[in-house]
Design a protein around this motif. Structure first.
Motif, short mmCIF file in Angstrom:
data_model
loop_
_atom_site.label_atom_id
_atom_site.label_comp_id
_atom_site.label_asym_id
_atom_site.label_seq_id
_atom_site.Cartn_x
_atom_site.Cartn_y
_atom_site.Cartn_z
N LEU B 244 0.86 -1.18 0.00
CA LEU B 244 0.00 0.00 0.00
C LEU B 244 0.90 1.24 0.00
CD1 LEU B 244 -2.84 1.32 0.34
CD2 LEU B 244 -2.36 1.35 2.81
N VAL B 245 0.71 2.13 -0.98
CA VAL B 245 1.45 3.40 -0.99
C VAL B 245 0.63 4.40 -0.19
CG1 VAL B 245 2.36 5.24 -2.45
CG2 VAL B 245 2.45 2.86 -3.25
N THR B 246 1.20 4.92 0.90
CA THR B 246 0.42 5.76 1.83
C THR B 246 0.74 7.24 1.67
OG1 THR B 246 1.93 6.01 3.71
CG2 THR B 246 0.78 3.88 3.51
N ASP B 247 -0.09 8.06 2.31
CA ASP B 247 0.12 9.51 2.32
C ASP B 247 1.12 9.95 3.39
OD1 ASP B 247 -1.64 9.77 0.28
OD2 ASP B 247 -3.25 10.70 1.44
N LEU B 248 1.68 8.99 4.13
CA LEU B 248 2.60 9.31 5.22
C LEU B 248 3.99 9.54 4.65
CD1 LEU B 248 2.52 9.22 8.40
CD2 LEU B 248 3.18 6.82 8.20
N ARG B 249 4.63 10.64 5.01
CA ARG B 249 5.98 10.89 4.51
C ARG B 249 7.01 10.08 5.31
NH1 ARG B 249 6.82 14.97 1.00
NH2 ARG B 249 5.02 16.30 0.57
N ASP B 250 7.97 9.51 4.60
CA ASP B 250 9.05 8.80 5.29
C ASP B 250 9.70 9.68 6.36
OD1 ASP B 250 8.82 6.48 3.73
OD2 ASP B 250 10.20 7.24 2.21
N SER B 251 9.82 10.95 6.05
CA SER B 251 10.51 11.86 6.99
C SER B 251 9.77 11.96 8.32
CB SER B 251 10.67 13.25 6.37
OG SER B 251 9.41 13.77 6.02
N ALA B 252 8.45 11.68 8.30
CA ALA B 252 7.67 11.75 9.55
C ALA B 252 7.97 10.56 10.45
CB ALA B 252 6.18 11.80 9.24
N LEU B 253 8.68 9.57 9.93
CA LEU B 253 8.94 8.35 10.70
C LEU B 253 10.27 8.39 11.45
CD1 LEU B 253 7.82 5.83 7.94
CD2 LEU B 253 6.52 6.55 9.94
N ILE B 254 11.07 9.44 11.20
CA ILE B 254 12.38 9.53 11.84
C ILE B 254 12.22 9.96 13.29
CG2 ILE B 254 14.66 10.63 11.77
CD1 ILE B 254 14.18 11.24 8.83
N VAL B 255 12.87 9.26 14.21
CA VAL B 255 12.87 9.72 15.60
C VAL B 255 14.11 10.59 15.82
CG1 VAL B 255 11.59 7.72 16.45
CG2 VAL B 255 14.08 7.69 16.50
N PRO B 256 14.03 11.51 16.77
CA PRO B 256 15.15 12.45 16.97
C PRO B 256 16.41 11.73 17.47
CG PRO B 256 13.24 13.05 18.34
CD PRO B 256 12.93 11.73 17.72
#
Lengths: 256, 256
Positions: B244-256
Motif C-alpha cells: 500500500l502506498v500511503t500519504d505518510l511521509r518517510d521523513s515523519a517516521l524519523i525519531v530524533p
C-alpha cells in the motif's frame, strides 16, 4: 525492597501509595476489561501511545507475566483497586479476586514515576515528592483518538518546573517514551481546558513557586477516564497512586 | 507520482511491485483478519514491534483512513492481494472486494522501504534496488512471542552491506523504529536458521559481493507467516512487494 517483596506485602493486605517503593524499578498503571472490549482498548492504546504506553498485556486466565515474577498475581499484587461497573466507580478494594471475571484482559501501562529519578538526578525538582504527596492529575478538554467503543479525554499529570530547568525536563523525559515521554504541554493550563491547578481531578495539589512553569505529561489514568466515558460492563483499574510495582528496571526504558 | 495517483492506478487494475513508487512516501504491509482475531493480531504486533510496527488500523466497516486519503479503499488500492483460507494461501487477486468480509479489521504495518532512501543517501548500497529485484525475505527459526491464537516465526529481509558501511546501516535504520528500525542480526545466516541465502522464502535472491556482510531486518511479512501458522478462517494480505502506498511521509517516521 525488591519488587517481589513489595508485591508480597501488598498481596498480604498492605494498602499504601507506591511512590518511592522499590526505587529503580518501573511501576505500572492497570486497566482490566472484558475480552470483548480488549481489542478496542488495545487499539485505543495504540492510537494514543503518549497517555497509554503498553508495557505488557495479560490475556484472559493469565494472572502473572514477565513483569510480575513467577508467583505474581495481578488480582492481588496491586495495593488498591478501583472497580467500575458500566463506567461508574463503584468500589475500592485491596484484593480484586472477588471482583475479577474469568474473561478479563489486564493491560499494564507505563507510569511517569519511572523518569522522576532521572529528573531529580539532573537537578530538576519534583514537587510532589518534595511535599510527600500524590502527583496532581487533571482531565483535559483534549479528546483522545477513539477506537471502536472506547473514547475519552486525555488525562495529564503536572509538575511545576523552574523556568531554567524546563529544557532539561523535556530532554530527559523524551528519552522515556514508554512511560509517557516528553511533555504534551508546557505553560498555561487554560490551553488544556484546566481551570484550576489547585483542584486536580485525581491525586493532590502541589505548591507552584514564583518562576516555575506548570509542565504537563500524558498520564496513565487516561484509560480509566476512557472507561468512565465509554462504560464497558466491568473494568478494574489501580487506585490512583497505588501502582503495580514491576520487575522491569527503569533503566531498561531509556531509548538511545 | 503522488500516493493518491498511485493508488488510483492500482485501483483501476494496474498490478506491479511498488518498489520506487511515490519516492518519499511510506509504503505499508497489509494484513486483514476477522474481528474475532483482531485482538490477538494487535497483541501479537504489540509483543513483536520490530517485525510488526503498526502504522494504523482500519476497524470493521472502515475502508479508508488518514494513510489512504479521503477516497481511499483498502480493498482495491493495493496492487495485488494474497487471500488465505484457514492459513492456506489460496488466491492472488488484484481487487479484494469480493474476498473481503464485513467484519475484517485491516492492519497497516510499516515497511523497510522507508529507510532505503536514507541508506542510499548515506552511500550505503541497496542491492535489490541496484539489481531491480524484490528484496529477499526469509523465514527464521526464531519464534515470535505468541499472543492468544497467533504464533509464528520471525521473517526477515536481507541486504548485503559492505563491511565498512555496517555501522552506518545500523545507525541510520535505528532512527526508523516504526519501519522495523535497527537490524535484528548482522552476519552468519545460520544464526537465524537460514540455510541458503540464494533461496529466499519470499522475494528474489540478490548478489553478495566479497567483503559484504548479510544484514537482516525484521520484516512486515511476519504477520502473514503467523497467519499461515495460526490458521484463522480468513485473512487478506498484500502480495509480497506489492505494498500500500500511503500519504505518510518517510521523513515523519524519523525519531530524533
Amino acid at each position: 525492597m525488591s519488587p517481589a517483596d513489595a508485591r508480597r506485602r501488598f498481596r498480604e493486605g498492605l494498602v499504601t501509595s507506591t511512590a518511592g517503593w522499590s526505587a529503580g524499578y518501573a511501576q505500572a498503571n492497570l486497566i482490566a476489561v472484558p475480552h470483548d472490549y480488549a481489542f478496542d482498548v488495545l487499539l485505543f492504546a495504540q492510537r494514543n501511545p503518549k497517555p497509554c504506553p503498553i508495557l505488557d498485556v495479560l490475556e484472559p486466565g493469565q494472572f502473572t507475566g514477565p513483569l510480575l515474577g513467577e508467583d505474581g498475581d495481578i488480582r492481588t499484587d496491586v495495593p488498591a483497586y478501583q472497580v467500575y461497573l458500566d463506567g461508574e466507580p463503584v468500589q475500592q478494594v485491596a484484593d480484586a479476586t472477588d471482583a475479577w471475571a474469568n474473561d478479563l484482559v489486564a493491560f499494564l501501562v507505563g507510569c511517569s514515576f519511572s523518569f522522576e529519578a532521572a529528573l531529580l538526578e539532573a537537578g530538576v525538582p519534583v514537587r510532589h515528592i518534595e511535599e510527600g504527596r500524590n502527583v496532581p492529575m487533571y482531565r483535559t478538554d483534549r479528546g483522545c483518538r477513539p477506537a471502536g467503543r472506547m473514547h475519552g479525554p486525555l488525562v495529564v499529570s503536572m509538575r511545576p518546573v523552574p523556568a531554567e530547568c524546563v529544557a532539561d525536563a523535556v530532554r530527559i523525559t523524551s528519552r522515556y517514551p514508554s512511560v509517557h515521554g516528553a511533555p504534551v504541554h508546557v505553560g498555561d493550563p487554560a490551553g488544556l481546558g484546566i481551570a484550576d491547578l489547585s483542584a486536580p481531578d485525581f491525586g493532590e495539589a502541589v505548591t507552584i513557586h514564583d518562576g516555575e512553569v506548570p509542565v504537563f505529561w500524558a498520564c496513565g489514568v487516561t484509560p480509566q477516564a476512557a472507561v468512565m466515558a465509554s462504560r464497558p460492563p466491568l473494568a478494574i483499574g489501580h487506585a490512583p497512586g497505588h501502582m503495580l510495582v514491576t520487575d522491569l528496571r527503569d533503566s531498561a526504558l531509556i531509548v538511545p
